[in-house]
Design an enzyme around this catalytic site. Structure first.
Site, PDB file in Angstrom:
ATOM      1  N   LYS A 172      -0.261 -55.548  25.217  1.00 46.72           N
ATOM      2  CA  LYS A 172      -0.128 -54.309  25.313  1.00 46.72           C
ATOM      3  C   LYS A 172       0.243 -53.698  23.829  1.00 46.72           C
ATOM      4  CE  LYS A 172       4.406 -54.675  24.303  1.00 46.72           C
ATOM      5  NZ  LYS A 172       5.373 -53.993  23.284  1.00 46.72           N
ATOM      6  N   THR A 228       5.621 -48.504  25.299  1.00 49.55           N
ATOM      7  CA  THR A 228       5.291 -48.883  23.997  1.00 49.55           C
ATOM      8  C   THR A 228       4.155 -47.670  23.653  1.00 49.55           C
ATOM      9  OG1 THR A 228       5.117 -51.354  24.333  1.00 49.55           O
ATOM     10  CG2 THR A 228       4.094 -50.800  22.330  1.00 49.55           C
TER      11      THR A 228
END
Ligand SMILES: NC(=O)c1ccc[n+]([C@@H]2O[C@H](COP(=O)([O-])OP(=O)(O)OC[C@H]3O[C@@H](n4cnc5c(N)ncnc54)[C@H](O)[C@@H]3O)[C@@H](O)[C@H]2O)c1
Length: 330
Positions: free
Chosen positions: A189, A246
C-alpha cells in the site's frame, strides 16, 4: 502487566510506547541513536517525531540492546524496514529461546523478497513472531484517537496474547491467522500511496484518488494472493483499510513524498524533504520482483517504478494508465 522491550524510537515506536505504558505495561525503549535516547531521557517526549506526546515516568530509555531485550515478555520491533535485518542480527545474542517478537514495521526486502517477520525469523531463530498492523498513524495513536488494527500469527494463541497486551478503549485489536497476507498488504500500500501523492502533486482530484485506491487494492490483492496471502485479508483493515488511510492522510510520508514527486522532484529530493524513511520507494522495487516471480500484472506499481527509477514524467505515467487496453472491471 508485561515487561516489554521497544526496539526503535521513531514515531511509531514512541506512539506504541505511550500506548503500552498507558495500558499499565513496563516498557524499555532502545534506539541506535545516542542523541535520541538522551533527548527522550531529558524531555520524556520525542520532540522531532511525535511532539506533544508526553511519555510516562516509569519508561526506561537505553542504547544497550542487552538491557532492552533481556528478560522481556515481549519485544516490539519498530525500526524502519531497511534496518530490520541489521537490528535483528544485533539482537540475536540477547534474545531468549521462544521469545515473542511483534513486528510492527512495513516492507518487503529487495532480492530476498522476505517480509519483515520472515527476516526476524531467519535472524533470530526459535522466536515467535506476530505481525501487528492496520490503519494507524502514530500522531493519532499517541493522542489516544480510536484506532483499529490486527495482530496476525499462524499460531492463534500468540496473536491473542498480543491482542490482550495492546488492546484498550482507544486501540482495538482483531486477530488473524494470515500474517503473510497482512504484511504484503501493509508494504504494497505504500507504493500505491506514492501514486496517490503523485496524482495530488499533479493537481488531480478526488476521482483520480478513488480510482488509484480501488484499482490499487485490486492489484495488491492479485499479487498478494498469487504470492500466498488470503484474498479476504486484502479486503480488511490491513489491506484496503491501511490503503485508504495512507492515500488520504496528511500524516502519510509516502503520500507526501509522492506529492513532491508529482510536482517534479526526484525521489531522492522528496525523501530529503520529508525527512523520514519513505518505505514505498524500497517496496516499489520489491513489488516488481515479486510480480515478475508470480507473473502478475501490477500496472500502477509499474508506473510508480518508471517514475522513481527511470525518470518517467508523472503526467505521462497517468496518461499511460488511462490508455491501457479496454477491460472488464472484475
Ligand atoms: N509512523 C507511523 O505512523 C507508523 C504507523 C504504523 C507503522 N509504521 C511503521 O513502523 C516502522 C517505523 O516507522 P517510524 O514512523 O517509527 O519511522 P521513523 O522514520 O520515525 O523511524 C526513525 C527511527 O529509526 C531508528 N533508526 C534510525 N537509524 C537506525 C539504524 N541504523 N538502525 C536501527 N534503528 C535506526 C531511530 O530510532 C529513528 O528515530 C516503519 O516500517 C513504518 O512503516 C509507522
Amino acid at each position: 502487566m508485561a515487561e516489554i522491550g521497544m526496539i526503535g524510537a521513531g514515531s511509531w515506536g514512541t506512539a506504541l510506547t505511550w500506548l503500552l505504558a498507558n495500558n499499565g505495561h513496563h516498557v524499555t525503549v532502545w534506539s541506535a541513536i545516542e542523541s535520541e535516547i538522551e533527548m527522550l531521557k531529558k524531555d520524556r517526549e520525542h520532540k522531532d517525531k511525535l511532539p506533544g506526546v508526553k511519555l510516562q515516568d516509569d519508561i526506561i530509555f537505553t542504547t544497550d540492546l542487552a538491557e532492552a531485550c533481556a528478560d522481556k515478555d515481549m519485544l516490539v520491533m519498530a525500526v524502519p524496514s531497511p534496518f530490520t535485518r541489521s537490528t535483528a542480527r544485533q539482537m540475536k545474542p540477547y534474545v531468549r529461546y521462544g521469545q515473542l517478537i511483534v513486528s510492527v514495521a512495513k516492507g518487503i526486502e529487495e532480492d530476498s523478497l522476505d517480509t519483515l517477520s520472515m527476516i526476524i525469523d531467519e535472524e533470530i531463530q526459535k522466536s515467535r513472531v506476530v505481525v501487528l498492523c492496520g490503519p494507524s498513524h502514530a500522531e493519532e495513536v499517541g493522542n489516544g484517537m480510536p484506532t483499529v488494527v490486527v495482530a496476525g500469527s499462524k499460531d492463534e494463541d500468540n496473536a491473542k496474547y498480543v491482542q490482550n497486551v495492546f488492546m484498550s478503549e482507544v486501540f482495538r485489536v482483531y486477530t488473524s491467522t494470515d500474517p503473510y497476507g497482512m504484511e504484503l498488504g501493509a508494504a504494497l500500500k505504500n507504493v500505491i500511496a506514492l501514486a496517490a501523492g503523485i496524482a495530488d502533486g499533479l493537481g488531480y482530484g478526488d476521482n483520480t484518488k478513488a480510482a488509484l485506491i480501488t484499482r490499487g487494492i485490486a492489484e495488491i490483492s492479485r499479487l498478494g494472493v498469487a504470492a500466498g496471502g488470503e484474498e479476504a485479508t486484502f479486503h480488511g483493515l490491513t489491506g484496503i483499510g491501511d490503503l485508504i488511510v495512507t492515500c488520504a492522510s496528511k500524516h502519510s510520508r509516502n503520500r507526501s513524498a509522492g506529492v513532491l514527486i508529482g510536482q517534479g522532484k526526484s525521489y531522492e529530493e522528496a525523501m530529503k524533504e520529508v525527512k523520514q524513511v519513505v518505505e514505498g520507494v524500497y517496496s516499489a522495487k520489491s513489488a516488481m520482483q515479486l510480480a515478475k516471480k508470480y507473473d502478475v500484472e501490477i500496472p500502477i506499481i509499474e508506473q510508480v517504478n518508471a517514475i522513481l527509477f527511470e525518470g518517467k514524467d508523472p503526467k505521462q505515467a497517468i496518461f499511460d494508465l488511462m490508455c491501457r487496453e479496454k477491460k472488464e472491471e472484475l
